[in-house]
Structure formats: structure tokens, C-alpha cells
Design an enzyme around this catalytic site. Structure first.
Site, PDB file in Angstrom:
ATOM      1  N   ARG A 162      20.852 -31.021  47.097  1.00  0.00           N
ATOM      2  CA  ARG A 162      20.686 -29.723  47.763  1.00  0.00           C
ATOM      3  C   ARG A 162      21.861 -29.375  48.659  1.00  0.00           C
ATOM      4  O   ARG A 162      21.927 -28.284  49.210  1.00  0.00           O
ATOM      5  CB  ARG A 162      19.415 -29.751  48.603  1.00  0.00           C
ATOM      6  N   LYS A 178      21.746 -27.006  45.051  1.00  0.00           N
ATOM      7  CA  LYS A 178      20.482 -26.652  44.411  1.00  0.00           C
ATOM      8  C   LYS A 178      19.654 -25.905  45.435  1.00  0.00           C
ATOM      9  O   LYS A 178      19.663 -26.261  46.609  1.00  0.00           O
ATOM     10  CB  LYS A 178      19.779 -27.949  44.012  1.00  0.00           C
ATOM     11  N   CYS A 205      21.245 -27.825  51.844  1.00  0.00           N
ATOM     12  CA  CYS A 205      21.038 -28.700  53.003  1.00  0.00           C
ATOM     13  C   CYS A 205      19.700 -29.423  52.841  1.00  0.00           C
ATOM     14  O   CYS A 205      18.754 -28.893  52.292  1.00  0.00           O
ATOM     15  CB  CYS A 205      21.030 -27.975  54.326  1.00  0.00           C
ATOM     16  N   HIS A 240      35.153  -2.346  23.505  1.00  0.00           N
ATOM     17  CA  HIS A 240      35.310  -1.324  24.552  1.00  0.00           C
ATOM     18  C   HIS A 240      36.143  -1.843  25.724  1.00  0.00           C
ATOM     19  O   HIS A 240      36.113  -1.264  26.802  1.00  0.00           O
ATOM     20  CB  HIS A 240      33.936  -0.852  25.031  1.00  0.00           C
ATOM     21  N   ASN A 293      18.406 -26.313  58.647  1.00  0.00           N
ATOM     22  CA  ASN A 293      18.771 -25.599  57.417  1.00  0.00           C
ATOM     23  C   ASN A 293      18.592 -24.119  57.690  1.00  0.00           C
ATOM     24  O   ASN A 293      17.642 -23.737  58.381  1.00  0.00           O
ATOM     25  CB  ASN A 293      17.831 -25.959  56.266  1.00  0.00           C
ATOM     26  N   GLY A 294      19.431 -23.291  57.103  1.00  0.00           N
ATOM     27  CA  GLY A 294      19.289 -21.848  57.298  1.00  0.00           C
ATOM     28  C   GLY A 294      20.471 -21.304  58.071  1.00  0.00           C
ATOM     29  O   GLY A 294      21.490 -21.980  58.239  1.00  0.00           O
ATOM     30  N   TRP A 322      25.288 -28.457  53.456  1.00  0.00           N
ATOM     31  CA  TRP A 322      26.052 -27.540  52.599  1.00  0.00           C
ATOM     32  C   TRP A 322      26.572 -26.476  53.548  1.00  0.00           C
ATOM     33  O   TRP A 322      25.804 -25.652  54.049  1.00  0.00           O
ATOM     34  CB  TRP A 322      25.125 -26.952  51.546  1.00  0.00           C
ATOM     35  N   GLU A 353      23.984 -17.180  29.831  1.00  0.00           N
ATOM     36  CA  GLU A 353      23.609 -18.489  30.365  1.00  0.00           C
ATOM     37  C   GLU A 353      24.607 -19.561  29.908  1.00  0.00           C
ATOM     38  O   GLU A 353      24.954 -20.467  30.665  1.00  0.00           O
ATOM     39  CB  GLU A 353      22.169 -18.834  29.940  1.00  0.00           C
ATOM     40  N   GLU A 396      29.978 -23.228  35.894  1.00  0.00           N
ATOM     41  CA  GLU A 396      29.530 -23.903  37.116  1.00  0.00           C
ATOM     42  C   GLU A 396      29.747 -25.409  37.094  1.00  0.00           C
ATOM     43  O   GLU A 396      29.966 -26.001  38.144  1.00  0.00           O
ATOM     44  CB  GLU A 396      28.086 -23.547  37.482  1.00  0.00           C
ATOM     45  N   LYS A 443      26.644 -21.867  32.521  1.00  0.00           N
ATOM     46  CA  LYS A 443      26.605 -23.341  32.522  1.00  0.00           C
ATOM     47  C   LYS A 443      28.022 -23.882  32.494  1.00  0.00           C
ATOM     48  O   LYS A 443      28.352 -24.798  33.224  1.00  0.00           O
ATOM     49  CB  LYS A 443      25.846 -23.880  31.301  1.00  0.00           C
TER      50      LYS A 443
HETATM   51  C1  F6R Z   1      22.449 -22.245  37.611  1.00  0.00           C
HETATM   52  C2  F6R Z   1      21.452 -22.366  38.638  1.00  0.00           C
HETATM   53  C3  F6R Z   1      21.246 -21.217  39.562  1.00  0.00           C
HETATM   54  C4  F6R Z   1      19.757 -21.015  39.801  1.00  0.00           C
HETATM   55  C5  F6R Z   1      19.530 -19.945  40.871  1.00  0.00           C
HETATM   56  C6  F6R Z   1      18.049 -19.693  41.115  1.00  0.00           C
HETATM   57  O1  F6R Z   1      22.478 -23.359  36.774  1.00  0.00           O
HETATM   58  O2  F6R Z   1      20.809 -23.369  38.749  1.00  0.00           O
HETATM   59  O3  F6R Z   1      21.848 -20.061  39.100  1.00  0.00           O
HETATM   60  O4  F6R Z   1      19.155 -20.656  38.586  1.00  0.00           O
HETATM   61  O5  F6R Z   1      20.135 -20.335  42.072  1.00  0.00           O
HETATM   62  O6  F6R Z   1      17.396 -20.842  41.520  1.00  0.00           O
HETATM   63  P1  F6R Z   1      15.814 -20.949  41.492  1.00  0.00           P
HETATM   64  O7  F6R Z   1      15.387 -20.910  40.074  1.00  0.00           O
HETATM   65  O8  F6R Z   1      15.487 -22.236  42.167  1.00  0.00           O
HETATM   66  O9  F6R Z   1      15.291 -19.759  42.245  1.00  0.00           O
END
Ligand code: F6R
Length: 606
Positions: free
Chosen positions: A27, A601, A2, A504, A98-99, A72, A481, A488, A485
Site C-alpha cells: 500500500r 495499492k 500508506c 484520425h 494516512n490521508g 507513500w 487495460e 504501470e 498494465k
Molecule cells: C491498476 C490499478 C488501479 C486500480 C484503481 C482502483 O492496475 O490497480 O488502476 O484499479 O486504483 O482501485 P480500486 O479497485 O481498489 O478502487
């Protein structure tokens, strides 16, 4: 998660709010809305993107005071009515939030019993009704907001307008960021500096429990007990250019491509040629204290946690201190045993992730020593920690983390070198690592040159319904990772396993329809990794090998060869082709690369 924008000043608020919302759209992006004050409140809000909101904005939407929001969804599905702002029944008060208000159901029931009719399913709407209840009798808007917030349990960053007080906006924070922007006879507020940097670089971060009143000629901040607080403005060094795609098709590709530069920035001024150590002044610890830790515990969420796993390995190898990483979201809930001789390290790109922030606060409450590895200067996690390392990677806009992931791993290499050199790591070994770190930016450039080849491979594999990622020890976090990637941004199901664990259980999944991406560095585990490839191939599995040498066609169908660095630093480089692989798979599948579905984000709620 948000986005909030607010403006008070001589200009028309609406274009400033829309521009700010566009900057914050990464965001949260399921609905958007604005309200401006001009002889009453005028509101437009829609389900969809900020561009959809802009399309329905009337040409005459005048007013020098306004608030806006990009959402969001948490309470109630994305829809026009659930979009923010939310108005009180008399349309006098408008709120964006937000929240999460945890006691929203109880408050709603109480208000409904008093005859209030709710229009939306959101938790936020209780706030507009609660504020409206007291605003008429209150001496000021902040008094009415404070009274409403006293009834609320949960997290919030809010901005509030009162149609009867057309010269001010009130904002408040508890767990969700609010930053004030100081302009020339105008004031801004936002949930993220991204929305402010086009207008001002002078900012003030609100602390939890703080409230601020913004007027065109300045601002006043208050603690939760209504005492005025003094705040020192901070100058941010990110500018509007950081938030453009810079000619790239997507932010994600721009951010992947920036990595030679961002890694150089993380290293800048931190390597010492005389003693072969890392200078990390922000740790705020002398050598004696640095030597005193017997364990390192790393916490972070998602990709930050995976970079923490790379960090733990680096610390164990270079400093010989037992280290491990754990998701912050789990750590905070399991009543962790906090010990004085453990160094805690919290990782966050945004510096606002709620789970990580809450874990840091829990650690601090129990007397733990916490360092932050954070990208956003002045963010909540950075402020909460005892010291730390800033990444200096510049803002990361695409939802999927890439350059911050890499810079975090580099910051861990610096921390491991620092911890190692005050212990038993010899100057010669220190020099080897310093030299390796210096080679990284050029080697990343060499990997970026492979993009056309990686694009072709991504197109070849993108049709698979599911993919396996495997790696051993140093390669395992790289595999995790890589899988993260891919899933997502392309929505292709991906699993990551330690290569040693395959037999296993998960080997049962392997067949022609489930290809494997195998991380195979030239290290002491090479032969064991090659044996695993043989096992996969024997089951009809296709293999894409990512490593340091051209694959034997008997063991792999395809390979991506990356430059070799020092063994301990290799995971940093091995991660980069997987970013490009995921990016091109997502593009091939026509996904919304920078704004993948269901995600946002900076996750500032639990
Ligand atoms: C994946 C991604 C998320 C962030 C996670 C932590 O690509 O971006 O998994 O890594 O939400 O976010 P931060 O680093 O902002 O605490």
C-alpha cells in the site's frame, strides 16, 4: 496507500508491527517506522522498505504497546525525517497517519508562531504537536485526540500513543480506513485487514468520524460527538495464506494464475439452470424495481473503470439498457445530474479508493441508487452502497490489478444477465450466457498454458520505447487495460486507442519503433479490424495480434490465439494474455513488478 499497524497486549509489539507492515507494504513503500512505549517512547524510522527498517532495529526494542507505518509520500519527499511516526517536541506523543491534512500549512504557521519547532515537512507532524498541546490537561488521550481532530480539515486514519498512558492506543478515521482486530487479551488495529489476519479474523471497521480506544482487554468506540457506539465484530474469511506468494516469484504472477479459481468463485452459486438467470441476492432489489431503471451509469478508477467499460457494453448488449462508464475521479467533480431512473454502479477492488467513495457519497446525497461491485467485504464503499455484488476473488496484493479486474467483468456479466432476464433477454439467450460463463475457468486455464509463448513475445517487444494498443467496441476496453498494465509495471509508454480512431490522428505515430498490440476477436467487426492491421503494416508498423485465429502473416508479425467464448464474454478472456505480456515485459526490464515506482495499492487520498 500508506499502512498503519498498532498493537496493545502482553507480547513485544515490535515484531508484530514489523510483520504487519510487511503485509501492508503493497500500500505504500517509500519509508517505514515504528514506535514502542516502554518507560518513554522508543522510535526507529527510515527511508526505504520495511526490510530496511528491520535491518536497523536494535535487538532490545521491548514494549507491549506500539504503532507502525509504511509510507507513500504526499507532503515532503521520502526521507528518514519525513517517515512516520511523528513525535511531539517533548517526545510524549507519537502519531502515524494516512490521508491528507488540507489545512496543515495554516496549522503549522500557527504552531510555529507559538514557538513549536517542526522537524519534518509532513502534514502529519501538526497532529502530534496539536495533541501534545492538550494531552497534559485532558482527562484522557481520546479527549486530547478529539480536540486536535476538531481543528483539522482533511482525511485521516491515525494511531496515537501517549508515553504517560502506556496501556492504550487511540485510533480514529475520517476517509482513510482503520480496522480493529480483536485478539485474546490483546488488540490490534491496522489500515487493512492484511496486517491482522495472521493474529485474528475477528475485526471491526471504524466509520468516518469514529474514534476507538484500544486496551489489551478490549476496545471502546466513540462517535465524533464523544457518544459511545456499539459495534458488531465481523469474521473475515481471508487468511494469512492469501498474503503469501505461494511459491510464485511475484504476487502478480500468482494472482494472474489464480484466475480460473477466482472466476469460479465469483460465479459460485449465482447461475440458475432452471430460469437461466443470475442470482444476485445482494442487490436488494425486487424484479419490479430492477425493471424500472432506464439507464446504467458505472463509475470506478483506473483498471476498475476499464472493467466498467466492459460492463457497460455487456449491459447494453444483454439487457438493452443504455449504459456507460466514467472515471469516478472526474464524475464527482462535475456536478453530475443524478436521476431516479438511473442505476449507478460503483466498482472497487479495495472498497477504499477515495475518489470512488466520494463519488458514491455524492450520489447518495443526491438520492441516487448505488450498487457496489467490490472485492473487500465490509469495506467503506461496500458499506456505503445500497447493495451490490462481492467478487470473492480473495485479497489482491500486487499493486497492479489482475484477478479483481477479471472478476469484476464476470460480475458485470452476471448483472447484465440479471437485468436482461427481467427484461427481454429470452431463456435461450440466458442459457447461452450461463453456459458461456461456466466455460470461463477452463478457458482461462488454456490461456495460462500459453505463458511460455507469451513470455517470448514480451521479451521480443519489451525493448520498444512505446507501444500502441488498439481494439474496437468490445475490444477497446481490453486494449485500454492492456496498455495500463504494460505502462504501470514495465514503465514502457503505451497508448490505447479505438482501432477506428487510428486514422484520425495517432496513425502518425506508427512506424517500426512503435509496435501495436491489436485486439481482434472473431466478431462482426473482424473485417474492419483486419483492415486496420493492413493500414498499420503499410506504415511499417509491427503488429502483435490477440484474437481467435492465427494471423495472416501479411497482417501481423505475431499472434496470441485465445479460446473463443460467447461474443459478449470474449473481452474477459482477451484481457488475460495482456496481463501475462505486461508481467513478462516488466520482468525482462527488471522492474519491481509488485511495487511499481510512484504507485500504491488502494488510493485513499484525492
Ligand atoms: C491498476 C490499478 C488501479 C486500480 C484503481 C482502483 O492496475 O490497480 O488502476 O484499479 O486504483 O482501485 P480500486 O479497485 O481498489 O478502487
Amino acid at each position: 496507500m500508506c499502512g498503519i499497524v498498532a498493537y496493545v497486549g502482553p507480547k513485544d509489539a515490535a515484531p508484530i508491527l514489523l510483520e504487519g507492515l510487511q503485509r501492508l507494504e503493497y500500500r505504500g513503500y517509500d519509508s517505514a517506522g515504528v514506535v514502542v512505549s516502554n518507560k518513554g517512547l522508543k522510535m526507529r524510522k527510515v527511508k526505504g522498505r520495511v526490510a530496511d527498517l528491520a535491518a536497523v532495529m536494535p535487538a532490545r526494542f521491548k514494549g507491549g504497546l506500539g504503532i507502525g507505518h509504511t509510507r507513500w509520500a504526499t507532503h515532503g519527499a521520502p526521507s528518514d525525517v519525513n517517515a512516520h511516526p511523528h513525535l511531539s517536541a517533548d517526545e510524549r506523543v507519537a502519531v502515524v497517519h494516512n490521508g491528507i491534512i488540507e489545512n496543515a500549512d495554516q496549522l503549522r504557521a500557527k504552531l510555529e508562531a507559538e514557538g513549536v519547532v517542526f522537524l519534518s515537512e509532513t502534514d502529519t507532524e501538526v497532529l502530534s504537536h496539536l495533541i501534545a498541546r492538550t494531552v497534559k490537561e485532558a482527562d484522557s488521550l481520546e479527549e486530547a485526540v478529539r480536540a486536535a481532530l476538531k481543528l483539522v480539515v482533511g482525511t485521516y486514519g491515525i494511531a496515537v500513543l501517549d508515553a504517560e498512558r502506556p496501556g492504550e492506543v487511540v485510533v480514529a478515521r475520517n476517509g482513510s480506513p482503520i480496522v480493529l482486530g480483536i485478539g485474546e487479551k490483546e488488540m490490534f488495529a491496522a489500515s487493512d485487514v492484511a496486517a491482522l489476519v495472521r493474529y485474528t479474523r475477528q475485526v471491526v471497521h471504524l466509520e468516518d468520524g469514529e474514534l476507538a480506544v484500544l486496551k489489551a482487554d478490549g476496545f471502546t468506540t466513540f462517535a465524533s460527538d464523544a457518544r459511545e457506539t456499539a459495534k458488531e465484530p465481523l469474521t473475515v474469511d481471508w487468511d494469512a495464506g492469501h498474503y503469501d506468494t505461494g511459491g510464485y516469484e511475484h504476487y502478480l504472477l500468482k494472482e494472474i494464475s489464480e484466475q480460473p479459481d477466482t472466476v469460479a468463485r465469483t460465479l459460485r452459486g449465482r447461475l440458475d439452470d432452471r430460469f437461466h438467470i443470475a442470482h444476485l441476492g445482494g442487490l436488494n432489489m425486487d424484479a419490479r424495481e430492477t425493471r424500472s431503471f432506464r439507464r446504467v451509469k458505472i463509475i470506478g478508477c483506473g483498471s476498475a473503470y476499464y472493467s466498467g467499460q466492459i460492463g457497460a457494453q455487456l449491459i447494453e448488449e444483454l439487457a438493452r439498457i443504455p449504459a456507460d462508464a466514467e472515471p469516478a475521479s472526474e464524475f464527482r467533480y462535475r456536478g453530475p445530474v443524478v436521476e431516479a431512473d438511473t442505476l449507478y454502479v460503483a466498482i472497487s477492488q479495495s472498497g477504499e479508493t477515495y475518489d470512488t467513495l466520494a463519488a458514491v457519497q455524492e450520489l447518495k446525497r443526491k438520492g441516487g441508487r448505488v450498487l457496489g461491485i467490490v472485492n473487500t467485504v465490509g469495506s467503506a464503499i461496500a458499506r456505503e452502497c445500497d447493495g451490490g455484488v462481492y467478487l470473492h476473488a480473495g485479497p489482491e496484493v500486487s499493486v497492479a490489478s489482475t484477478k479483481a479486474f477479471t472478476s469484476t467483468a464476470v460480475a458485470f456479466a452476471l448483472l447484465a444477465l440479471h437485468l436482461g432476464r427481467v427484461r427481454d433477454l429470452s431463456p435461450a439467450e440466458g442459457r447461452r450466457i450461463c453456459d458461456g460463463l461456466r466455460r470461463l475457468p477452463e478457458q482461462i486455464k488454456e490461456i495460462l498454458v500459453l505463458e511460455p509463448e507469451i513470455r517470448e513475445l514480451a521479451h521480443k517487444y519489451a525493448g520498444a520505447p512505446s507501444m500502441m494498443f488498439v481494439g474496437r467496441v468490445r475490444g477497446y476496453p481490453v486494449a485500454r487495460e492492456g496498455a495500463q498494465k504494460l505502462k504501470e509495471i514495465s514503465y514502457v509508454h503505451a497508448e490505447a486507442y479505438p482501432a477506428s480512431e487510428l486514422k484520425h490522428g495517432p496513425l502518425a505515430l506508427i512506424g517500426p519503433e512503435m509496435p501495436t498490440v491489436a485486439i481482434v476477436p472473431d466478431d462482426e467487426l473482424l473485417d474492419k479490424n483486419l483492415t486496420t492491421l493492413g493500414e498499420i503494416r503499410a506504415r511499417g508498423g509491427r503488429v502483435l495480434m490477440v484474437g481467435h485465429r492465427v494471423a495472416d502473416p501479411k497482417l501481423a508479425d505475431d499472434c496470441i490465439v485465445v479460446p473463443k467464448n460467447e461474443t459478449e464474454l470474449d473481452p474477459i478472456l482477451l484481457s488475460i494474455p495482456l496481463q501475462l505480456f505486461a508481467y513478462h515485459a516488466a520482468v525482462a526490464l527488471e522492474r519491481d513488478v509488485d511495487k511499481p515506482r510512484n504507485l500504491a495499492k488502494s488510493v485513499t487520498v484525492e
